[in-house]
Each structure stands twice: as C-alpha cells, then as structure tokens.
Design a protein around this motif. Structure first.
Motif, PDB file in Angstrom:
ATOM      1  N   LEU A 110      -5.539   4.141  -3.887  1.00 37.35           N
ATOM      2  CA  LEU A 110      -4.258   4.041  -4.589  1.00 37.35           C
ATOM      3  C   LEU A 110      -3.705   2.627  -4.466  1.00 37.35           C
ATOM      4  O   LEU A 110      -3.974   1.929  -3.484  1.00 37.35           O
ATOM      5  CB  LEU A 110      -3.238   4.995  -3.968  1.00 37.35           C
ATOM      6  N   PRO A 111      -2.858   2.201  -5.422  1.00 37.85           N
ATOM      7  CA  PRO A 111      -2.177   0.914  -5.249  1.00 37.85           C
ATOM      8  C   PRO A 111      -1.223   0.988  -4.051  1.00 37.85           C
ATOM      9  O   PRO A 111      -0.755   2.070  -3.693  1.00 37.85           O
ATOM     10  CB  PRO A 111      -1.369   0.746  -6.542  1.00 37.85           C
ATOM     11  N   SER A 112      -0.959  -0.153  -3.437  1.00 42.79           N
ATOM     12  CA  SER A 112       0.003  -0.201  -2.342  1.00 42.79           C
ATOM     13  C   SER A 112       0.886  -1.422  -2.530  1.00 42.79           C
ATOM     14  O   SER A 112       0.422  -2.453  -3.018  1.00 42.79           O
ATOM     15  CB  SER A 112      -0.729  -0.277  -0.995  1.00 42.79           C
ATOM     16  N   PHE A 113       2.154  -1.284  -2.151  1.00 42.74           N
ATOM     17  CA  PHE A 113       3.111  -2.389  -2.325  1.00 42.74           C
ATOM     18  C   PHE A 113       3.960  -2.512  -1.067  1.00 42.74           C
ATOM     19  O   PHE A 113       4.365  -1.517  -0.486  1.00 42.74           O
ATOM     20  CB  PHE A 113       4.022  -2.137  -3.529  1.00 42.74           C
ATOM     21  N   SER A 114       4.249  -3.748  -0.693  1.00 50.16           N
ATOM     22  CA  SER A 114       5.098  -3.991   0.467  1.00 50.16           C
ATOM     23  C   SER A 114       5.446  -5.478   0.481  1.00 50.16           C
ATOM     24  O   SER A 114       4.623  -6.284   0.061  1.00 50.16           O
ATOM     25  CB  SER A 114       4.363  -3.618   1.747  1.00 50.16           C
TER      26      SER A 114
ATOM     27  N   LYS B 116       2.336  -4.360 -13.117  1.00 43.98           N
ATOM     28  CA  LYS B 116       2.748  -5.505 -13.937  1.00 43.98           C
ATOM     29  C   LYS B 116       3.980  -6.150 -13.330  1.00 43.98           C
ATOM     30  O   LYS B 116       5.008  -5.489 -13.136  1.00 43.98           O
ATOM     31  CB  LYS B 116       3.097  -5.047 -15.357  1.00 43.98           C
TER      32      LYS B 116
ATOM     33  N   GLU C 175      10.207 -10.273  -6.532  1.00 47.41           N
ATOM     34  CA  GLU C 175       9.597 -10.027  -7.834  1.00 47.41           C
ATOM     35  C   GLU C 175       9.775  -8.566  -8.203  1.00 47.41           C
ATOM     36  O   GLU C 175       9.816  -7.690  -7.348  1.00 47.41           O
ATOM     37  CB  GLU C 175       8.113 -10.430  -7.833  1.00 47.41           C
ATOM     38  N   LYS C 176       9.905  -8.338  -9.517  1.00 46.41           N
ATOM     39  CA  LYS C 176      10.030  -6.966 -10.004  1.00 46.41           C
ATOM     40  C   LYS C 176       8.695  -6.548 -10.610  1.00 46.41           C
ATOM     41  O   LYS C 176       8.064  -7.347 -11.309  1.00 46.41           O
ATOM     42  CB  LYS C 176      11.143  -6.883 -11.052  1.00 46.41           C
ATOM     43  N   LEU C 177       8.298  -5.299 -10.351  1.00 46.01           N
ATOM     44  CA  LEU C 177       7.036  -4.793 -10.883  1.00 46.01           C
ATOM     45  C   LEU C 177       7.239  -3.445 -11.550  1.00 46.01           C
ATOM     46  O   LEU C 177       8.141  -2.688 -11.188  1.00 46.01           O
ATOM     47  CB  LEU C 177       6.019  -4.587  -9.753  1.00 46.01           C
ATOM     48  N   GLU C 178       6.375  -3.170 -12.523  1.00 42.30           N
ATOM     49  CA  GLU C 178       6.304  -1.832 -13.097  1.00 42.30           C
ATOM     50  C   GLU C 178       4.962  -1.239 -12.737  1.00 42.30           C
ATOM     51  O   GLU C 178       3.923  -1.877 -12.963  1.00 42.30           O
ATOM     52  CB  GLU C 178       6.467  -1.895 -14.616  1.00 42.30           C
ATOM     53  N   VAL C 179       5.006  -0.050 -12.171  1.00 47.34           N
ATOM     54  CA  VAL C 179       3.783   0.562 -11.655  1.00 47.34           C
ATOM     55  C   VAL C 179       3.754   2.043 -12.017  1.00 47.34           C
ATOM     56  O   VAL C 179       4.758   2.615 -12.443  1.00 47.34           O
ATOM     57  CB  VAL C 179       3.680   0.391 -10.122  1.00 47.34           C
TER      58      VAL C 179
ATOM     59  N   ARG D 296       9.887  -6.210  -4.995  1.00 49.64           N
ATOM     60  CA  ARG D 296       9.144  -6.566  -3.785  1.00 49.64           C
ATOM     61  C   ARG D 296       9.648  -7.918  -3.306  1.00 49.64           C
ATOM     62  O   ARG D 296       9.831  -8.837  -4.103  1.00 49.64           O
ATOM     63  CB  ARG D 296       7.659  -6.651  -4.147  1.00 49.64           C
TER      64      ARG D 296
ATOM     65  N   SER E 167       9.292  -9.725 -13.599  1.00 51.72           N
ATOM     66  CA  SER E 167      10.108 -10.926 -13.392  1.00 51.72           C
ATOM     67  C   SER E 167       9.985 -11.397 -11.955  1.00 51.72           C
ATOM     68  O   SER E 167       9.690 -10.619 -11.056  1.00 51.72           O
ATOM     69  CB  SER E 167      11.579 -10.659 -13.729  1.00 51.72           C
TER      70      SER E 167
END
Lengths: 317, 245
Positions: free
Chosen positions: B135-139, A181, B162-166, B155, A184
C-alpha cells in the motif's frame, strides 16, 4: 564494503545533511551516491569531495518532487545494482518516509538517528539517539544488508575527497507508483532549513506577538541562522508549524541554539537537547530553560536582542 | 469506513529517563505510560472521520500486558475494539510485521499511526507496513480529509508543506495539527470497560536488530550568566570559549 548513500537536494544543491551521510559512508567503504530528479552534473560531482567515488543519477523528471513510493523503488534498485551492503541516508522528513519501505523491500535491518560510526569488532553495532535525545542505545544490526539513517549534525563533513564520476542510472518505474498526486507545495524559499542549520534562533511567547519577530529575524540574519519557535507560538499561528521546535515538532541539533522568551518546558527541551551550546535569554530568572543552558542572560528581549545583534555584527565583521 | 489505528505505549513526555539491570533495561519505576502523542493525534482524527462517515475503529498495540490500561484509554477516547499482539516491541521491523499480519485480514480503508514513537523516534514503521502490504504510505501527515474513496493529505516537508491527492487504502504517519487530542469523557471510560480487547500471539518473531545497552548523555555543566548590560561578554564567550561563531 560497498555503501550506497541517498542524496537529497534542495533548490538544485546537495543538502548539507546528505554531505554528512556521504562522509559517514566514506568512513565505511566505497561510496556510490544516488541522486534523483533534475540536478546539475557539476553539483553532483562535488559529492566526490565528501567521499563519493561515483554518483548514480536517475534524471527522470517525475522524481523532481520527493515521492515516497517511487523513491523507495529507485533506492532498492540501486542497492541491488551496486550490491551495496550498507545504505546510508540523513534522517529527514523525506528519508523517514522512504527508507522503511526500502528496508522492507531488501529485508535489511534499519536503524535511525545514528550518531556514531559502527563498531565492527563484534558484529555491527551503532549508537543511536532515543527518547528524543534524552538517551542513547547501542544497537546491533543482525542482517546482511543494513540501512542507517544518520542524525543531522552528528558527522563532520569530509572535504578532501576526489572527484566523483556521474553516471546515468535508469530505473523502470511503473505508473502505479505515481498514484499520489502532489497538487501544491508551499515552501519558504531561500531560507536556511531549520533541521539542517548550524545555528538556530528561536522565539517564544515572551515576544508577545508575531509582529515582534523582527528582532529574531535580524539576529538570525547576522548569524546565518535558521529561525524556530516554541509550540504555543506555532499553535497560535504566530509562526508556521515547520518552525516549531520540540517533542512534537522539529528536533534540532545545531552547534548553537539561542532561545529567546521561551520558558523551557520539558517538551521544548526534548527538541533541542542535542544542541552543542545553548544560550537562553529570558526576563524571568526562574525560567527552567536556564538550567539546560550554557550561557544565560536575564533581561528584556526587546532591549537585549538589538544590542546583541550590534555586538555580533561588530565581532563578525 | 474501517480504520486501524496503531498505538504505542510509551513513557510520558515529562518522564525522567533512567536504565536498570546494568544499563540493559529501561527503568519503569515511577514512570507514567501514555498513548504515544503522535498516535493520539492519529486516534483523534480517526474518531472525527468516524463521526463524519460512520464505520469502525480498531486500535492495535504490539506490547505486553502492561499496555492494557493505555489501550483501554484509546477505547475510552472512541475506538470500538482493540487488538494487542502479545509481545515486547523489540524493533521496528518486528512491530511492522505484526501490524501487517493483522492488517492483511482486516480489510481496512485507512491504517493510521503516529509519525514516530516517542521512545525510539525511528519514524520507520509506517513505511515498512505500507511496503509489507503493498500500500502507499505517507508521513508526516498534518491534514487528512476523506471524500469517498479518495483523500486529500497535507504532508510536512522541510521548510514547508505539500498537498497530495491519494486513493484509499493507505498508511499514514500522523502529526499535529491533524486533530486536537481528545480527553475521554465519563461515558467513554465506562463503555471502554466492556469493549473487546483481543490478545493475540505474534505469528512471526523475526527481528533485525538487538539492543545491547543504553546510556545517558553526559551531565550538562552549570550555566554561565552574563549581565544584560554586557552583551559583548556573551559574544566573547561564543567566539572564544565555545568557538561557535
């Protein structure tokens, strides 16, 4: 050859680097472009000028933000739907995160930082930038499906194409793809994006403090340029991290890079060595950056920049 | 907390880049090799997360025996054990496939690596590993906070962040300012010698690409200096010689 090109948009407009990717794709075969989230049909039509014959539009509002897993799912679905042999994207912060997944889904080979059209005389070979712009590798892709991420500003944008028809494209996206999600987003609005810019004006420690950035911003405004900075400037929080140009920051490849008050450490040069022309302004004539420059001025930034700005305004009027 | 940190063994950022054997091999002569700077950020953050939450850090490198000193340095910085997949890291798919094969059996809460290696700059391995493992991946991830089984991530996006909650587990490609690089202390260096470094052979040797040759960019011409009192000359050069404005 059937080519699928991933379009990224920014404030409702197709990004310049995506137009470069479409133009690249058009040199290889028939281009279907793919756009995600809310974008106007009229804007998508303009992809035709760059060489797209068709644009698939997934208008699902959940895709308005760049979400990695759903984007990868849509790209792979569109590639299967169109039977694309080649998938082309601009190399970008979002595409980097997305296309590794796409390649793994499709069993496709993937080459990033591509700077040339393929040589197909013996297989399928492209030239890519490596060692942060310090060298190139000629790479053969050995699978049937291929994904190419094109280095920004490496392709001239085609303007003489026709009209692209826009078609709705539906992909069933499971909720579990939306597990991350976004809470921001902070974004500088209306600014020219640094990685996309034709001209970049960067400042370093020589500017002595964030309160002095006006001279950089004024010059950037006159030139329609993006602003950048060196690592120490970003480390000291004079400027935001997304403006940091260099080895561990943004790598830029503009036609003109103007460096002011930056000594030219090798880690900074690594971020700018793909620039076509480099201008260095520094009061220290021994600054190593001059060796990497095309044009140089030894002088005080606070005296040179306002004069240069006035001269440019006159020349561009 | 069980963390896998994937590291590359790459030429120092100040290295002179040259090629040998008819431009088909990187010339290692006189080149200092280091932990990839982005991987080093990932490792530093892993050490901090272990200090906060307890757990274990495993470093993983896909490389030949000359990677071992680089791996020992990662152990000295604070990893508990290391695995080296004994193979030349031929392309991003090959490397991702090895990482996924190791990670599948490791029950890791987090798989961290740099956003890209600084030799090939592909920036693609984290996404491939995520996909291969489901799996999710972030970069590129510039902040990472763990709270139980969830994480807050920042990220970088073009022009901002941007801020994410995972939810754990996931794969992250890291960059500054996620943590400050850590310099190994004497105790770390001593203990690194006795920490396990397991060498395993690759399970699958599929590659998707081959490098046929390398080349260097053309040499840059000499700089033209312009007098500070004559900025009009610079404007003229930019307009009429370089034709960039």
């Amino acid at each position: 050859m059937s080519v699928l090109v991933f379009i990224e948009t920014e404030e409702g407009k197709i990004k310049k680097s995506s137009r470069e990717a479409i133009s690249y794709g058009a040199a290889l075969g028939e281009v279907t472009a793919l756009a995600l989230g809310t974008v106007g049909t009229e804007e998508l039509n303009t992809a035709g000028a760059n060489g797209a014959t068709k644009v698939l539009h997934v208008s699902d509002e959940r895709l308005n933000a760049g979400l990695i897993q759903p984007y990868a799912e849509v790209l792979a679905s569109a590639a299967n739907h169109t039977g694309a042999e080649i998938i082309v994207t601009a190399k970008s912060s979002l595409a980097d995160a997305v296309v590794g997944r796409v390649a793994a889904k499709l069993g496709a080979s993937l080459v990033s930082n591509v700077v040339s059209l393929p040589d197909t005389s013996n297989g399928f070979q492209v030239k890519r930038s490596i060692y942060t712009g310090k060298a190139f590798a000629n790479v053969s892709l050995t699978t049937d499906k291929k994904v190419l991420a094109i280095k920004k500003n490496a392709v001239e944008i085609k303007q003489d194409g026709g009209n692209a028809g826009v078609e709705a494209f539906d992909v069933n996206l499971e909720d579990n793809l939306f597990g991350a999600k976004i809470t921001s987003t902070e974004k500088a609005e209306g600014d020219i994006l640094l990685p996309e810019a034709d001209i970049v004006v960067s400042g370093g420690r020589g500017l002595k403090g964030p309160e002095n950035w006006g001279v950089i911003e004024d010059l950037a405004k006159t030139l329609g340029a993006a602003t950048g900075c060196s690592k120490p400037v970003s480390d000291m929080d004079w400027r935001p991290h997304h403006e940091h140009v260099g080895q561990t920051g943004v790598k830029v490849s503009p036609t003109l890079y103007i460096a002011v008050g930056i000594s030219g450490a090798i880690q900074h040069l690594a971020g700018v060595n793909s620039s076509k022309y480099i201008v260095v302004i520094n009061k220290d004539e021994e600054a190593p950056f001059f060796k990497a420059a095309d044009y140089g001025i030894v002088g005080d930034a606070f005296e040179v920049l306002p004069k240069l700005n006035e001269a440019l305004k006159k020349a561009l009027a | 907390m069980n963390i896998l940190v994937c590291i590359t063994h790459v030429p120092d950022t100040t290295s002179r880049i040259a090629f040998t054997n008819n431009d088909t091999e990187f010339d290692k002569n006189g080149v200092q090799f280091i932990i990839g700077p982005y991987d080093d950020y990932a490792l530093a953050r892993a050490v901090e997360l272990k200090e906060q939450n307890g757990g274990k850090i495993t470093v993983l490198n896909v490389g030949e025996a000359d990677s071992d000193p680089t791996i020992r340095k990662a152990l000295a910085i604070g990893a508990d054990e290391a695995i080296r997949v004994n193979a030349f890291p031929s392309d991003s798919f090959f490397v991702a496939n090895q990482i996924a094969a190791i990670a599948k059996d490791g029950n890791y809460d987090l798989i961290l690596m740099g956003r890209e290696s600084i030799d090939f700059n592909g920036g693609m391995v984290h996404g491939m590993v995520g996909e291969l493992l489901g799996l999710p991946s972030f970069s590129p991830v510039m902040q990472l906070e763990i709270e139980g089984t969830s994480a807050k991530i920042t990220r970088e996006i073009e022009g901002g962040k941007e801020k994410l909650e995972v939810t754990l587990p996931f794969v992250a490609g890291c960059q500054e300012p996620i943590a400050e690089w850590k310099i190994p202390n004497m105790r770390g260096i001593m203990s690194a010698r006795s920490k396990p470094l397991n060498v395993v052979e690759p399970t699958d040797t599929t590659t998707h690409s081959e490098i046929s040759s390398y080349e260097l960019p053309p040499a840059k011409g000499a700089v033209k200096m312009v007098d500070a009192d004559n900025v009009e000359e610079l404007v003229d050069l930019l307009k009429n010689e370089a034709k960039v404005i």
